[in-house]
Scaffold this motif. Sequence first.
Motif: not given
Length: 277
Positions: A51-77
């Motif tokens: 969901l993040t990618e198609p929502v972010a396509e319509r925005l300049e910025h958004m915020t996410v909360i992710e508990l899983d450290r591996d997934l948070a790191a994956r989002l960061a790159i």
Amino acid sequence: MNNRVHQGHFARKRFGQNFLSDPYVIDSIVSAIHPQPGQAMLEIGPGLAALTEPVAERLEHMTVIELDRDLAARLAINPKLKDKLTIYQQDAMTFDFAALAKEMGQPLRVFGNLPYNISTPLMFHLFSYTNAISDMHFMLQKEVVNRLVAGENSKTYGRLSVMAQYYCRVIPVLEVPPTAFRPAPKVDSAVVRLIPHDSIPYPVDDIRILSRLTTEAFNQRRKTIRNSLGHLFTPEQLTELGLDLNMRAENISVELYCKMANWLSTKGTKLPEAEQE
């Protein structure tokens, strides 16, 4: 092939991870959310960014909360997202949504595919921040959505129904089969929209009393209120409040629960601590 592995990530049972993968369902959810530039969009549990990618396509910025450290790191790159995201790697149950809304200068639009194992307590956590939230769109277990939208005189009507409808207008959006996820859950899912009331229809003086009263009532839902709530109200008092003594918890409207809570508040009645449903 291990069906718990999706896009190179092993779904962790302890986090209740089931990743949305059906393009039609994803498009339908994003259309229902209808994100607009400049809005304070916040996603809980972005996971693999379906969901993040198609929502972010319509925005300049958004915020996410992710508990899983591996997934948070994956989002960061993630090349499509890294310049658009503010990532909080923490438990949404401990997150201060009001502080973020204040920082953003506007109410939050919250959405997410919520882990089934924490969806109900997380909903109660979010209800305490409805003054800081514009709307919420969540993928939940279908049974939870049925409880959120249920009206009185329904077997699915319970404490969650009363508390959700006290704070929000609740609108079912879309039903989602298990095949839309990897790994597929063993239950059906549904998307729900919750819009906090601009003005609470039946305000209560002490929300803790409403929460505790509904716990008392629904913990003994098979009993008539004469018996289940007899330690709080006399039969005469229940009648004066507009209740039939043969009613059960599921027959009492949100309005009447609020009326009862306010009566208890004026009497200074002490109730035991409420448990999350």
